[in-house]
Motif scaffolding. Structure first.
Motif, PDB file in Angstrom:
ATOM      1  N   LYS A   1      44.475  26.929  44.718  1.00 18.43           N
ATOM      2  CA  LYS A   1      43.749  27.113  43.451  1.00 18.43           C
ATOM      3  C   LYS A   1      42.483  26.270  43.434  1.00 18.43           C
ATOM      4  O   LYS A   1      41.433  26.707  42.956  1.00 18.43           O
ATOM      5  CB  LYS A   1      44.649  26.749  42.263  1.00 18.43           C
ATOM      6  CG  LYS A   1      45.683  27.796  41.957  1.00 18.43           C
ATOM      7  CD  LYS A   1      46.504  27.415  40.740  1.00 18.43           C
ATOM      8  CE  LYS A   1      47.543  28.479  40.416  1.00 18.43           C
ATOM      9  NZ  LYS A   1      48.357  28.132  39.260  1.00 18.43           N
TER      10      LYS A   1
ATOM     11  N   ILE B   1      36.690  36.574  46.251  1.00 13.97           N
ATOM     12  CA  ILE B   1      36.460  35.750  45.063  1.00 13.97           C
ATOM     13  C   ILE B   1      35.149  36.160  44.407  1.00 13.97           C
ATOM     14  O   ILE B   1      35.051  36.293  43.180  1.00 13.97           O
ATOM     15  CB  ILE B   1      36.473  34.242  45.413  1.00 13.97           C
ATOM     16  CG1 ILE B   1      37.867  33.821  45.865  1.00 13.97           C
ATOM     17  CG2 ILE B   1      35.992  33.392  44.251  1.00 13.97           C
ATOM     18  CD1 ILE B   1      37.936  32.443  46.517  1.00 13.97           C
TER      19      ILE B   1
ATOM     20  N   LYS C   1      34.269  29.288  43.576  1.00 15.47           N
ATOM     21  CA  LYS C   1      33.609  29.894  42.408  1.00 15.47           C
ATOM     22  C   LYS C   1      32.425  29.044  41.951  1.00 15.47           C
ATOM     23  O   LYS C   1      31.358  29.581  41.621  1.00 15.47           O
ATOM     24  CB  LYS C   1      34.613  30.068  41.270  1.00 15.47           C
ATOM     25  CG  LYS C   1      35.589  31.196  41.493  1.00 15.47           C
ATOM     26  CD  LYS C   1      36.584  31.312  40.340  1.00 15.47           C
ATOM     27  CE  LYS C   1      37.556  32.459  40.574  1.00 15.47           C
ATOM     28  NZ  LYS C   1      38.535  32.582  39.499  1.00 15.47           N
TER      29      LYS C   1
ATOM     30  N   LEU D   1      38.072  28.340  53.549  1.00 14.20           N
ATOM     31  CA  LEU D   1      38.532  29.700  53.266  1.00 14.20           C
ATOM     32  C   LEU D   1      37.865  30.628  54.261  1.00 14.20           C
ATOM     33  O   LEU D   1      36.806  30.309  54.821  1.00 14.20           O
ATOM     34  CB  LEU D   1      38.154  30.114  51.840  1.00 14.20           C
ATOM     35  CG  LEU D   1      38.856  29.398  50.690  1.00 14.20           C
ATOM     36  CD1 LEU D   1      38.202  29.747  49.360  1.00 14.20           C
ATOM     37  CD2 LEU D   1      40.336  29.749  50.665  1.00 14.20           C
TER      38      LEU D   1
ATOM     39  N   THR E   1      39.856  27.870  45.542  1.00 16.72           N
ATOM     40  CA  THR E   1      39.289  29.023  44.825  1.00 16.72           C
ATOM     41  C   THR E   1      38.311  28.552  43.754  1.00 16.72           C
ATOM     42  O   THR E   1      37.204  29.104  43.622  1.00 16.72           O
ATOM     43  CB  THR E   1      40.422  29.864  44.195  1.00 16.72           C
ATOM     44  OG1 THR E   1      41.288  30.324  45.239  1.00 16.72           O
ATOM     45  CG2 THR E   1      39.875  31.054  43.435  1.00 16.72           C
TER      46      THR E   1
ATOM     47  N   GLN F   1      38.029  35.937  52.222  1.00  9.92           N
ATOM     48  CA  GLN F   1      38.566  35.375  50.995  1.00  9.92           C
ATOM     49  C   GLN F   1      37.451  35.029  50.008  1.00  9.92           C
ATOM     50  O   GLN F   1      37.563  35.299  48.813  1.00  9.92           O
ATOM     51  CB  GLN F   1      39.405  34.109  51.294  1.00  9.92           C
ATOM     52  CG  GLN F   1      40.729  34.394  51.984  1.00  9.92           C
ATOM     53  CD  GLN F   1      41.421  33.122  52.458  1.00  9.92           C
ATOM     54  OE1 GLN F   1      40.816  32.282  53.109  1.00  9.92           O
ATOM     55  NE2 GLN F   1      42.696  33.000  52.125  1.00  9.92           N
TER      56      GLN F   1
END
Length: 171
Positions: free
Chosen positions: A135, A168, A142, A160, A138, A164
């Motif tokens: 998480k 995102i 972002k 990543l 991610t 992936q």
């Protein structure tokens, strides 16, 4: 192997485990690929179904089944069985040994239960940490996307894969 003594494991069942109404179910080891081949270890497992109706048993075995089912003594054999049970119940050494055995079995079950709980907690903790790291990666990806960095640079920075990061970005 040739010197092994015959082994009998006998289960007394107050229910029909195999649901075929047999009084006695006898099992020996056979080769699954060729049922004509029997393992010659002389090991036999028997399930004695005290409520069975199929198959013949000796009068003594039937009286034992009756004794087990209703505590009724119907033969000299079941009289001997009942007397032996009373004798064992009244023997302090046997009672103490049985209680010690039961306590040891309880301790072993408790230890296994505690080990299982600890193992489960460790697995849960590891899964939680892995999920938390995923998480965080991610969320970092972002933020970096919102700052205008390239997908390749974000992949390098977060460990990543490019795929992936692109997934995102597509969100």
């Amino acid at each position: 192997y040739d010197e092994l003594s015959p082994t009998y494991i006998i289960f007394f069942c107050l229910f029909d485990f195999f649901q075929d109404s047999q009084r006695i179910y006898t099992f020996k080891k056979r080769c699954l690929e060729n049922m004509n081949i029997e393992l010659a270890d002389e090991a036999v497992i028997m399930f004695l179904n005290t409520l069975g109706t199929k198959g013949d048993v000796s009068p003594d075995i039937q009286s034992l089944f009756d004794y087990i089912n209703s505590n009724t003594i119907t033969s000299n054999f079941t009289r001997e069985v009942a007397d032996t049970i009373v004798e064992i119940k009244n023997d302090k050494k046997v009672r103490d040994a049985y209680m010690t055995y039961e306590m040891r079995m309880k301790d072993l079950r408790d230890e296994a239960h505690a080990e299982g709980k600890a193992e489960g907690r460790a697995e849960g903790k590891a899964e939680g940490l892995a999920e938390g790291k995923a998480k965080e990666k991610t969320a970092t990806a972002k933020r970096l996307l919102s700052m205008g960095l390239s997908v390749e640079d974000i992949a390098k920075a977060t460990s990543l894969s490019v795929e992936q990061v692109e997934a995102i970005k597509a969100e």
